[in-house]
Scaffold this active site. Structure first.
Site, PDB file in Angstrom:
ATOM      1  N   PRO A  90       0.837  -1.209   0.000  1.00 16.80           N
ATOM      2  CA  PRO A  90       0.000   0.000   0.000  1.00 16.80           C
ATOM      3  C   PRO A  90       0.871   1.258   0.000  1.00 16.80           C
ATOM      4  O   PRO A  90       2.018   1.241   0.446  1.00 16.80           O
ATOM      5  CB  PRO A  90      -0.784  -0.100   1.311  1.00 16.80           C
ATOM      6  CG  PRO A  90      -0.687  -1.528   1.716  1.00 16.80           C
ATOM      7  CD  PRO A  90       0.618  -2.030   1.177  1.00 16.80           C
ATOM      8  N   GLU A  91       0.317   2.346  -0.472  1.00 18.53           N
ATOM      9  CA  GLU A  91       1.073   3.603  -0.555  1.00 18.53           C
ATOM     10  C   GLU A  91       1.555   4.063   0.816  1.00 18.53           C
ATOM     11  O   GLU A  91       2.619   4.661   0.926  1.00 18.53           O
ATOM     12  CB  GLU A  91       0.207   4.677  -1.223  1.00 18.53           C
ATOM     13  CG  GLU A  91       0.932   5.932  -1.572  1.00 18.53           C
ATOM     14  CD  GLU A  91       2.044   5.751  -2.598  1.00 18.53           C
ATOM     15  OE1 GLU A  91       2.875   6.670  -2.691  1.00 18.53           O
ATOM     16  OE2 GLU A  91       2.115   4.722  -3.296  1.00 18.53           O
ATOM     17  N   ALA A  92       0.784   3.774   1.863  1.00 23.65           N
ATOM     18  CA  ALA A  92       1.225   4.113   3.223  1.00 23.65           C
ATOM     19  C   ALA A  92       0.596   3.139   4.206  1.00 23.65           C
ATOM     20  O   ALA A  92      -0.564   2.753   4.069  1.00 23.65           O
ATOM     21  CB  ALA A  92       0.834   5.552   3.569  1.00 23.65           C
TER      22      ALA A  92
END
Length: 178
Positions: free
Chosen positions: A74-76
């Protein structure tokens, strides 16, 4: 010497938990945000290049476990491994680190990691005209975009990961990738 000074500080202040975290420049014992972003997945590869394999392997394995759980990184993610931003733009950093770890160790585990990444791309990001970014790893819905780095970096590192040195038309060790 300058690099070693900075690397020592990074390992002291940013490497305080299972994931590397961002800190305030003038208050390095204070986190600047409560999540870690996917761009940091380049770090194990950089550690390999400087010869610090043990922490590179450990950090990569944590990122791989997160990737296995969600099919993509995931991006973050938060410090307790929850999805903070669910997007996945098909970024190259995790594959780049996988490539450098395989080249340094020749451990077939990293080929398996690469196969899982490739299978996830084929299953969850492939669309009629190419590949699409994933809007949220929890739903696997697509975004109507494919950034240029997907072809120029993500697939480059996958290609290099699975290529044998003698199959390449140039000596890859004579180049620095940017």
């Amino acid at each position: 010497d300058r690099w070693n000074t900075h690397y020592t500080a990074i390992m002291k202040y940013l490497n305080t938990g299972p994931l590397m975290t961002d800190v305030h420049m003038h208050r390095p014992t204070t986190n600047s945000k409560h999540f870690t972003d996917a761009l940091g997945a380049f770090w194990p590869g950089l550690q390999v290049l400087m010869g610090d394999l043990k922490p590179a392997i450990e950090q990569h394995e944590i990122l791989y476990q997160i990737t296995k759980k969600h099919h993509f990184l995931p991006e973050a993610i938060t410090s307790d491994f929850q999805v903070h931003w669910g997007q996945h733009f098909l970024r190259p950093e995790f594959v780049e680190s996988t490539y450098f770890l395989y080249k340094a160790t020749k451990d077939p585990h990293y080929l398996e990691v690469g196969k899982k990444v490739l299978k996830a791309l084929q299953k969850h990001a492939r669309v009629t005209c190419g590949y699409a970014a994933v809007k949220d790893v929890r739903t696997m819905k697509h975004e109507d975009r494919m950034d240029s780095f997907v072809l120029s970096e993500t697939f480059k590192y996958l290609y290099l990961l699975f290529s044998k040195d003698e199959e390449l038309f140039l000596d890859i060790n004579q180049f620095v990738f940017t």
